[in-house]
Design a protein around this motif. Sequence first.
Motif, mmCIF file in Angstrom:
data_model
loop_
_atom_site.group_PDB
_atom_site.id
_atom_site.type_symbol
_atom_site.label_atom_id
_atom_site.label_comp_id
_atom_site.label_asym_id
_atom_site.label_seq_id
_atom_site.Cartn_x
_atom_site.Cartn_y
_atom_site.Cartn_z
ATOM 1 N N TYR A 28 0.900 -1.063 -0.113
ATOM 2 C CA TYR A 28 -0.150 0.088 0.181
ATOM 3 C C TYR A 28 0.895 1.287 0.058
ATOM 4 N N HIS A 45 -5.939 -3.505 -5.619
ATOM 5 C CA HIS A 45 -6.463 -2.733 -4.558
ATOM 6 C C HIS A 45 -6.564 -1.311 -4.756
ATOM 7 N N GLY A 73 -10.793 -0.996 9.906
ATOM 8 C CA GLY A 73 -9.874 -1.728 9.485
ATOM 9 C C GLY A 73 -9.236 -0.824 8.158
ATOM 10 N N ASP A 94 -8.059 0.734 13.391
ATOM 11 C CA ASP A 94 -7.657 -0.753 13.082
ATOM 12 C C ASP A 94 -7.255 -1.654 14.112
ATOM 13 N N LEU A 126 -13.209 -3.659 15.128
ATOM 14 C CA LEU A 126 -14.402 -2.981 14.830
ATOM 15 C C LEU A 126 -15.468 -3.687 15.601
ATOM 16 N N GLU A 127 -15.258 -4.699 16.341
ATOM 17 C CA GLU A 127 -15.995 -5.391 17.368
ATOM 18 C C GLU A 127 -16.388 -4.431 18.317
ATOM 19 N N ILE A 139 -12.960 -2.028 4.115
ATOM 20 C CA ILE A 139 -12.734 -2.657 2.829
ATOM 21 C C ILE A 139 -11.539 -3.686 2.874
ATOM 22 N N TYR A 145 -11.755 -13.550 7.836
ATOM 23 C CA TYR A 145 -12.735 -14.220 8.573
ATOM 24 C C TYR A 145 -13.772 -15.051 8.232
HETATM 25 N N1 SAM Z 1 -9.077 -1.319 4.554
HETATM 26 C C1 SAM Z 1 -7.639 -1.164 4.124
HETATM 27 C C2 SAM Z 1 -7.343 -0.832 2.790
HETATM 28 O O1 SAM Z 1 -8.154 -1.300 2.146
HETATM 29 O O2 SAM Z 1 -6.596 -0.300 2.423
HETATM 30 C C3 SAM Z 1 -6.817 -2.140 4.884
HETATM 31 C C4 SAM Z 1 -6.942 -3.828 4.200
HETATM 32 S S1 SAM Z 1 -5.970 -4.926 4.862
HETATM 33 C C5 SAM Z 1 -5.954 -5.967 3.763
HETATM 34 C C6 SAM Z 1 -6.810 -5.418 6.239
HETATM 35 C C7 SAM Z 1 -6.683 -4.591 7.671
HETATM 36 O O3 SAM Z 1 -7.769 -5.075 8.507
HETATM 37 C C8 SAM Z 1 -5.563 -4.752 8.537
HETATM 38 O O4 SAM Z 1 -5.020 -3.371 8.832
HETATM 39 C C9 SAM Z 1 -6.004 -5.591 9.689
HETATM 40 O O5 SAM Z 1 -5.265 -5.105 10.644
HETATM 41 C C10 SAM Z 1 -7.321 -5.017 9.694
HETATM 42 N N2 SAM Z 1 -8.169 -5.957 10.667
HETATM 43 C C11 SAM Z 1 -8.360 -7.019 10.667
HETATM 44 N N3 SAM Z 1 -9.289 -7.680 11.432
HETATM 45 C C12 SAM Z 1 -9.701 -6.486 11.968
HETATM 46 C C13 SAM Z 1 -10.811 -6.186 13.062
HETATM 47 N N4 SAM Z 1 -11.395 -7.479 13.533
HETATM 48 N N5 SAM Z 1 -11.152 -5.003 13.317
HETATM 49 C C14 SAM Z 1 -10.491 -4.122 12.759
HETATM 50 N N6 SAM Z 1 -9.378 -4.084 11.908
HETATM 51 C C15 SAM Z 1 -9.082 -5.405 11.595
#
Ligand code: SAM
Length: 235
Positions: A28, A45, A73, A94, A126-127, A139, A145
């Motif tokens: 990124y 992405h 996230g 995040d 996020l929970e 996103i 999950y």
């Molecule tokens: N949304 C961003 C983007 O599109 O550029 C990041 C995507 S990255 C593949 C996935 C992100 O989700 C990571 O930064 C990870 O730490 C976060 N993540 C995973 N599980 C999460 C959760 N339960 N709550 C919040 N963030 C979470």
Amino acid sequence: IEQQTKDDKAEVAEYFNTVGFDRWNKIYSESTEVNKVQLDIREGHQQTVDRVLQWLDQDRAGKPLTESVCDAGCGVGSLSLPLLERGASVYATDISAAMVEEAEARAKSLLVNGGHRRGRFETKDLESLGGSYDTVMCIDVMIHYPTEKMEEMVMKLASLADRRLIISFAPDTWYYSLLKKVGEFFPGPSKTTRAYLHEEGRVKAALAKAGFTVRRDHMTATNFYFSRLFEAVRQ
Ligand code: SAM
């Protein structure tokens, strides 16, 4: 399911604070230290990000974006930063402290005219998010999950969204299941966590249960990046 979800969550958090942070922070960004697969994922992405921004730009028709957005996230801020730039107030969160710290650092160094001041950056899964926002985005997170958990996430995100949800997931089609099975989905020696695919129908049903209906959708597919994007609004 609960135990598996806990394991997934702990694993994901650990991953995105360590090797995953290094890997995704490079993907990124404009770093040249990426291989061909990572470059392909970066481009895919970016297409997802551009599509989201295109939707918002269509709606605002040249006016500043005045809405409040929760970017759940947020990663390194690939969406949060352009949203702040357009005038939105953004709550960027995040589960990974490393990711969200990078997002905040990028906002401070890249945004002009104090754009970062409209942003609030917090390490939070996020929970456990609270509050209400015009738009809630999530996103490329649900790929980490299983489907039952995706359904819970949709309910949670919907409870925070006044008007709109923008989410993405890796779609479960025979083609992608096959790719995943033969290991081409994330090639190379275990460079990432497990990837879960979700059936589009299950995602739509979860949205409907939460009172939302899909208004716009898009599919981004490059060689190694697959993401189905939904914009859903309150019914
Ligand atoms: N949304 C961003 C983007 O599109 O550029 C990041 C995507 S990255 C593949 C996935 C992100 O989700 C990571 O930064 C990870 O730490 C976060 N993540 C995973 N599980 C999460 C959760 N339960 N709550 C919040 N963030 C979470």
